[in-house]
Design a protein around this motif. Structure first.
Motif: not given
Ligand SMILES: Cc1ncc(C[n+]2csc(CCOP(=O)(O)OP(=O)(O)O)c2C)c(N)n1
Ligand SMILES: Cc1ncc(C[n+]2csc(CCOP(=O)(O)OP(=O)(O)O)c2C)c(N)n1
Ligand code: SF4
Ligand code: SF4
Ligand code: SF4
Ligand code: SF4
Lengths: 399, 100, 183, 297, 399, 297, 183, 100
Positions: B20-21, B75-78, D12-13
């Motif tokens: 979600t980055g 940072y892949n998710f932040c 990932g949500h």
């Protein structure tokens, strides 16, 4: 295998006991309330080990059954009419989540107007819900079909919930001799509940009821549809195995004097017996009439019905339900079952016995008369039997 | 397997495969020299995109803290919500616009 | 096929009577059915219940419109309710009463009477105000109609009675003996 | 055992950046640990955490419908009981305010009455957020939502008061009811812990800011929730066995801040600042609530 | 008559305003939530006078609508999918009590699995409920049909509730130019609400919703069935009058290039436009194909459908719904409509577009190919289009 | 105006002889008078009073389903408001305990939260009577019902406590909540009167003996209900605006009778007399409830 | 038929942009449709919206798979999302960027750029951190594609803008003037 | 009219056409000589089967009461529950078995 005098609701309660059901959430409603009452009694007397959940609504009853079934245990409930209607949303959820729950229904008319007596509108209105549907003619059938329902629902090629309908009062509250199978035989018939699919278990976390996008939804619905197709042969097998074990024979559709019949009646549920008696009477008079009883309505036994009725001149379907703006459901689907056939008999619909109007021999005789006349010439498709046309005309104007 | 019976999912936590980055327009950057390793950012990150790591290889505001775990942003998710920036008691997290 | 209709009041046990009769007939090898009038009758209101008995398998599942016998648990109903409705000519009428058969104007029927209330109260089944006569009256049925044996009735009572099976069986037996046949 | 360093809720949500709900969830699960089954009502949390074929949940999790989470959980409780596995597994329900206080309220009330051993956590973002910020019974007085639109004929936004759901659950006389706020994390954790240690039905009402619906900058999520409690609008307390007389205030603001400080940064209350007397009314209501406790101190 | 750019839900909100609806109880659910939102906005802005009731569930929404309608005022609500499913019980009550409520539906897939996108399972599963059903192809139709729904529902020969379906997102959330009629014209079209039947009024106490015994229930159901039959001509009249007043023409069933068509597609709702475009394309290639759109599904336009499809060789019905254990509902009823006919075209069912799977020109081309091949030889009755057969096989075993 | 001499509820209904429900209804309507619309949930009252084509009601009356009486009433309230007829018409809902406290609870709670001007009267016969005496949440601890059967494995009957519905409604902070008992007729009438004089949602919880389900002689109906209050099991009180601290006890028994006097004549409690400690528990709970009030006096 | 796809982030107003474009085209006598990607995208997540324009009545109601033009409100998306997906050869690509058209490697397409963020921020539409560029970018669309007049865009903005119609119209006009065409 | 649209009933209070006296096995009989006209029986009769009538033509326990209204049982409806019998403070109501 002791014979007991049982009411329909007691038959299904004994079936629950024999199937070793673990969780029974239920909510009272006439005419199915005797089921939870009997369960409560069996538990209080120490004759049955199960958690009985007196929930606050039918919506919650089925929801709790799903919760329980998701852990892998056997769950069952019972309801009727308004209660089933209130479950409508959850019915689709139970089947979509592939929970092999079994439910006994006391088939009763739907409000409005409120009426507590027999018809099959409640379950028929759920024919899209993805549940397998059985209908009992007698209390013996109610017990047997409930056991068979577990067998089919839990089959790994199926995994769909099943409901077993029995007409209000005429079965639910009528006492009949019932052969109650031995526990051992039932254990053998049903086997240990096999769980080769994910369940709610902290050891193996799985997610149930996820949010599914257009990318996958239709395929998942299709797979559910396929499972229902599979149910067709699984039901046949379960019937066969049942017969082997218990000696009582079932089939999705069963004929009575159909071989040379020019007119065939089609019935479902408790009104079948009276129809059979009528057929006997008419045969004595030399009338070429037969009877077909539907025991499994979902999946709809298209092929079986076509093959058993195809040689008749007229098929008279008795619908204890009606879809305003069309007609009775069995009629509609029977006609539609002939889609691929080159020729078909004339099919007439008889709306009968709504809201507990008694279905009598004389009514069947009337049906037969209309059907016989329909062999040639014009005919009326949808026929309401035993209604007060004058009274209705007064209210609605023309008919 | 593209679908599953009843849509059951048997791979726990698999959204972690879905990064979600890309949602981020601002990027939080921890200036470890100022970080007192209180882990408040870690407490409050909603993703969670802040991981607790062994702290020995990170710059440190105060040598006494060196043994303590340190927050590291994944940072892949932040998503760049800025909660960590806002809550950091020493203002140790910068918030910079993602490159266009 | 033999069809019986019971008349009583909500709470008096007419339904149980129908069930016991069915059980008794079943014990003798018949096929049977018993059912209440499918209504919403509250306690105190007049109610009906039915039993069907046949040596062959019973197929029909409709109401009973022309019974072969009518059993009335409480004759105070008779002024208000047409207990004779549909009773076949020559059929049986079994009444819980202190009166004699002759006192009833039912020429075309076989009238049998018993003071079931007295029997029940003597055995402590209910109070005189609300006696529980459903088992007692079945003794009269056995005597009058004779298509089930009193022994079967007694056995059926033991299986079905909600409470005090022994006393209930006694009531049936005593009624059996006290029943007066009007034909 | 302490599982605080484990994450049972994966990233990932698809929650909005800055949503408070995942903070609540991650902490509740860290306290509960792996022997936990989670039940979820339909709502933002359910939708953003299970985008099939993926899931953020690393614990067994089930969602059936919007209004029946408590009933589903009741069935699980009964099943575990029936197979003798009841004692070592937590059952936690997460429901939004709509799924809890409105459409799911009946099944929750039933669960409470039957005494199921379940912890129900209502994350309260004060509207139906998943469907786009519609009024719920938990929406506060004066808030704009998409179904309490503000305009010349309706200058106020929501005209009714927030349904006091925690009080109502306490009136059910269940063993444990608390309000909680993740911005006050130690208190929050302690309440989850305590609730899980008690047998029977437990209810925790936690505030859960929604940056989208409350209309504030995502970075302010914790700050605004902190203000909710510091202004006294969302007091933190617990009640056992429905004994209102023994309510325990678990966080006593030194000096309650004026309600404006909470209302101002939120777009949903903007119109109220044209009607200062309404803000005074809100302040008055808050003061009234606290009167009982502050007099004593 | 200003043109406005409106989403489907806004169209129905304007229809509510123009019909001067007095009570609007509603509960949010995707994709119908824009309706109550718009109503709330119109009321807040003083553009509309009505009581908006933000109820706590859809079950209550419809219950409150009944309460309101029982006093004689106009009541409307909107919902979709799970919301409609939760109303199931109350739907039958509303029609049985003869309450002329109108409801706008954002047609959406049913759980499980949960999915918020378009299909028509939600309303199709309510085809027995005694509600009249309209389906819109465009937002203009959504507005117009909502007004027409009031006209029909309140007709004294009908007095039945009506729902107006529009596909999720494809209509509800898509902006299109819509001709919004003048208030004056709508007032003239609908007229003052006539109340020549009992309502809740202390001046004339009446009892609504009494307990009805077998003695009367079936006759009352029959009278409701007759009212639905009456709706057939009342709808025709309402369409005609609408055309006279507003110039836009509606009919229960409308054909496109059907005259010489050997293959006819049958569609309902928003997927019709793409089908029409496909027909144009295919016609350019010289294919003899036509299209029939269903606008009124209840009462089912049996005669109209038979007469418009009878000369085709193959009829390809597109069902955005499925009854597991049978097939799609439109297919089933269309076949059944041929019951009295001597000959009928081959009828194939195409299950398409469930759960928002996009229905594209290429899908229709595929449908056409299958249908064309079915002119002779064996054919498959129920065809799922655009599904992943392999994926399903992996899950369910054989297909 | 006084309508006490008028009967708005006709005889000829099908209630069991000795049923308390018609007594409640007739008095509520005598107080409310002719400008009243009645809404009824499914249940004994509805079934016994409207045997089509007949009705016992001489006022406009509507029944739609079991669980939605409050929602139906909400729609009527809104409609009357919309056409400007709201002020001079009472709306009264009658619901049984099942239809109110269980399956209809959500719609009641919603009605309360939205502030509808409706008087909801729950006639509490403590079980689902219409369907034959099944347990409801309002069934008292220890009572036999047909779904809390008594037997070797379940000696107690109902194992959970009666749901405190009136407290729960008071916790909704609605203007008026009261408990009532037709055996205390002046108090009963005063409460109906008072409730109707207040705008907004009102809730009255009245005991309603059921001779059939409670298993007592029909003639004892009033006597037993009187004992419910005299023993303190069913205290009579009222609470305004949810202010529990200002609860008003409207009937203070001089000397509370032992609970046995209430339990003994009722068949549903017969088995309890084999478990005297359970009766003590009931007494203890009642004593606890009263402690607060009796200390003061 | 002319089909346009907009790329933005949840909350940035891509859907409104699609609606305004549709309105503008409608004002010029076209038939139009505009719709969001039917998803559940939360604030911040990449989203799409679509507009269809035709001089004839538009019948189809399917997604847009091969747009004639793509409009990107936020080029930070471009690394992560395939904004080119399905864009017709020779189609338009309208970007909110400070870069020059030449800096983008899209030979087969007509690239037009504008610093819509700068335009928006100068007019106080949003902040530099979250500028509201949906109206500004439409000016670039008008300039680049030319199938709707800038006047129509301005009029459509006045009818559709959720707030501050004048400033939004100004933004469109200024963008129109600042747009750089890469062909 | 045998049925009505939607089963609406427009004859208020028409159960009064349906007599329920047949339910009775015991009959309450007011002995007016003992009756103090307190109307408690009238208060509590659930049918209601006790009517309030002008009292002048009825026997009276105390001449002072003669102007007061008197309770009169309507046996068409009385179900014989016995509540009036039980509640009567002066035991003025007898309860006798209905004739068989
Ligand atoms: C029966 C039913 N009605 C409506 C919906 C639509 N719906 C799904 S989630 C939701 C809102 C959830 O609100 P809340 O419970 O407050 O949780 P949030 O989304 O705010 O976290 C709604 C209205 C539904 N799924 N089912
Ligand atoms: C949805 C639904 N579930 C169940 C029923 C069956 N039902 C009708 S009345 C009733 C019991 C009513 O109990 P209560 O509300 O306590 O009133 P009472 O009959 O005791 O007066 C039940 C279970 C129903 N009508 N509808
Ligand atoms: S900006 Fe938000 S998402 Fe990113 S690390 Fe900080 S708290 Fe987590
Ligand atoms: S809408 Fe609100 S509650 Fe939902 S994910 Fe976004 S921030 Fe969270
Ligand atoms: S069962 Fe009980 S509540 Fe129902 S009518 Fe009889 S006494 Fe009244
Ligand atoms: S016995 Fe009962 S019904 Fe008869 S008058 Fe007395 S109180 Fe009324």
């Amino acid at each position: 295998m002791p014979m007991m005098m049982l009411r329909g609701n007691e038959s299904t309660a004994y079936a629950a006991k024999l199937a070793r059901v673990k969780v029974i959430p239920a909510y009272p409603i006439t005419p199915s309330t005797l089921f939870p009452e009997k369960v409560s009694e069996l538990i209080a007397n120490g004759e049955m080990e199960a958690e009985f959940l007196p929930v606050e609504s039918e919506h919650s009853a089925l929801s709790a059954a799903i919760g329980a079934a998701a852990t892998g245990v056997r769950a069952m409930t019972a309801t009727a009419s308004q209660g089933l209607a209130l479950m409508h949303e959850v019915l689709f959820i139970a089947s979509g989540m592939r929970m092999p729950i079994v439910m006994a229904i006391g088939n009763r008319a739907l409000s409005a107007p409120v009426n507590i007596w027999a018809d099959q509108q409640d379950t028929i209105a759920e024919r899209d819900s993805g549940w397998i549907q059985f209908y009992a003619e007698t209390n013996q059938e109610a017990l047997d079909l409930t056991l068979i329902a577990f067998k089919v629902a839990e089959n790994e090629n199926v995994l769909l919930p099943a409901m077993m309908g029995m007409d209000a009062f005429v079965l639910t509250h009528t006492m009949e001799p019932v052969n109650v199978p031995d526990q051992k035989d039932v254990d053998e018939y049903l086997g240990e509940k096999k769980i080769n699919y994910p369940v709610l278990d902290p050891e193996k976390p799985a997610t149930f009821g996820a949010f599914v996008f257009p990318e996958h939804y239709m395929d998942i619905r299709y797979s559910q549809y396929i499972a229902m197709e599979h149910a067709k042969s699984v039901i046949d097998d379960a019937f066969k195995e049942f017969e082997k074990k218990f000696g009582r024979r079932y089939s999705k559709v069963s004929g009575f004097m159909t071989d040379d019949a020019e007119v065939i009646l089609v019935t479902m549920g408790s009104i079948t017996g009276t129809a059979r008696e009528t057929v006997r009477k008419l045969r004595e008079r030399g009338e070429k009439v037969g009877l077909v009883k539907i025991t499994v309505y979902r999946p709809f036994p298209k092929e079986e019905l076509v093959s058993i009725t195809r040689n008749a001149k007229v098929v008279a379907v008795v619908d204890r339900n009606v879809s305003p703006g069309f007609g009775g459901a069995i009629f509609t689907e029977l006609v539609a079952s002939y889609n691929k056939e080159k020729r078909k008999p004339r099919i007439l619909d008889f709306i009968m016995g709504l809201g507990g109007r008694d279905v009598k021999i004389e009514n069947y005789e009337q049906v037969y008369d209309i059907a016989k006349k329909a062999k040639r010439g014009k005919f009326k498709e949808i026929n309401w039997i035993d209604v007060d046309e004058e009274a209705v005309k007064e209210v609605e104007g023309s008919i | 397997m593209k679908i599953s019976r009843g849509a059951t999912i048997t791979e726990p936590g698999s959204t972690a495969l879905e990064e979600t980055g890309s949602w981020r327009t601002f990027r939080p950057v921890i200036r470890y020299e100022k970080c007192i390793r209180c882990m408040i950012c870690w407490n409050f990150c909603p993703e969670p995109a802040i991981e607790k790591k062994e702290g020995e290889n990170y710059p440190v505001a105060n040598p006494k803290l060196i043994k303590m775990p340190v927050p590291v942003i994944n940072y892949n998710f932040c998503k760049g919500c800025g909660i960590c920036v806002n809550e950091c008691p020493t203002k140790a997290i910068d918030f910079v616009r993602e490159e266009k | 096929m033999f069809e019986v209709r019971f008349h009583g009041r909500g709470g008096q046990g007419a339904v149980t009577a129908a069930n016991i009769l069915a059980t008794a007939a079943f014990l003798e090898g018949n096929d049977v059915q018993s059912f209440p009038f499918f209504g919403v009758e509250r306690r105190g209101a007049p109610v009906e219940a039915y039993t069907r008995i046949d040596t062959k398998k019973i197929d029909i599942k409709m109401y009973i419109y022309n019974p072969d016998a009518v059993v009335v648990l409480d004759t105070s109903l008779m002024g208000k309710i047409d207990v004779m409705k549909g009773l076949k000519k020559g059929g049986y009428l079994i009444l819980n009463t202190q009166k004699k058969p002759e006192e009833f104007p039912f020429k075309d029927y076989k009238v049998a009477v018993v003071d079931a209330t007295d029997v029940a109260v003597n055995l402590g089944l209910g109070s005189r105000a609300s006696p529980i006569v459903n088992t007692a009256i079945l003794g009269a049925y056995a005597k009058a109609v004779g298509n089930v044996k009193i022994e079967s009735i007694l056995e059926a009572i033991k299986r079905n009675a909600p409470s005090r099976p022994e006393d209930n069986a006694k009531a049936a037996l005593e009624s059996y003996n006290r029943t007066i046949l009007g034909w | 055992m302490n599982y605080e360093d484990m994450e049972f809720f994966a990233p990932g949500h698809r929650a909005c950046a800055g949503c408070a709900a995942p903070i609540i969830v991650k902490w509740a699960l860290k306290i509960a640990g792996p022997k936990t089954i989670v039940v979820n009502a339909t709502g933002c949390l359910e939708v953003f955490s299970t985008p099939y074929p993926h899931t953020s949940w690393r614990l067994p999790w089930i969602h059936t419908a919007f209004e029946n989470a408590a009933a589903t959980a009741s069935g699980i409780d009964a099943a575990l009981k029936a197979i003798g596995k009841r004692d070592d597994i937590n059952i936690i329900v997460f429901g939004g305010d709509g799924g809890t206080s409105d459409i799911g309220f009946q099944s929750l009330s039933g669960m409470a009455e039957r005494g199921h051993n379940i912890l129900y956590i209502m994350y309260d973002n004060e509207a139906y957020m998943n469907t786009g910020i519609q009024r719920s019974s938990s929406t506060p007085f004066g808030a704009w939502t998409s179904t309490t639109q503000v305009g010349p004929s309706k200058p106020l936004g929501k005209e009714e008061f927030k349904k006091p759901i925690a009080d109502i659950m306490a009136a059910h006389r269940i063993p444990y009811v608390a309000t909680a706020n993740p911005a006050f994390l130690p208190d929050f954790k302690a309440k989850i812990q305590k609730a899980l240690s008690i047998k029977g039905p437990k209810f925790i009402h936690t505030i859960s800011s929604c940056t989208t619906g409350w209309r504030h900058d995502p970075s302010k999520t914790i700050e605004i929730m902190r203000l909710a409690t510091e202004t006294g609008i969302f007091p933190l307390w617990e009640i056992e066995n429905g004994d209102f007389s023994k309510i325990r205030i678990t966080y006593m603001p030194k000096q309650r801040k004026p309600v404006e400080e909470y209302l101002k940064p939120q777009g949903r209350f903007r119109h109220l600042f044209n009607e200062p007397e309404k803000i005074k009314e809100i302040q008055r209501m808050v003061d009234e609530w606290w009167a009982r406790f502050e007099v004593k101190s």
